[in-house]
Design a protein around this motif. Sequence first.
Motif: not given
Length: 155
Positions: A2, A5, A7, A92-94, A97-98
């Motif tokens: 990784n 990220e 958001r 990602s859950e939010d 993306y990662t």
Amino acid sequence: MNIGEIRNVNDRLTGSIATRTIDLPRIGLRKVESMNPRAPVYEVLALNVARRWVQVGALWEAASKKTGEVFLAGNIDDPSLPEPLPVALFPSEDGGYTIAWRRETVRAEFGGGFGASTRSYDEQPQDRGFGESTASSNGALMGAGADLDDEVPFG
């Protein structure tokens, strides 16, 4: 591995990418509006030193052949980089993306199609230079048919 990220904040996809030699502290994804089925899903934008957004890449939707997992894949590229940086973005859950760095050999597993070879580094041709050297073992010019002191006309 990784390397960043993205958001989702106020319906804007922004984030950062950082590696040992690359630092993009402000990047964003802009949705591409196109009827072309081969068009990317997102453009990758980065904030430059003049604080202007410039395009540095594009992302297409892809799916893993093994798991069917859908993700985004593409490259980050800029004249300041020594070579394109292949990336994959996983949801990602939010709602963001990662960002993961993709090695060439992984591309075949995820369907390829991004203009990359599926061979590993060890399988790459080792002669990727400019041909044979024109310098002898003592550093003298050889095989070029001209002396260093010869005048070469420009014209």
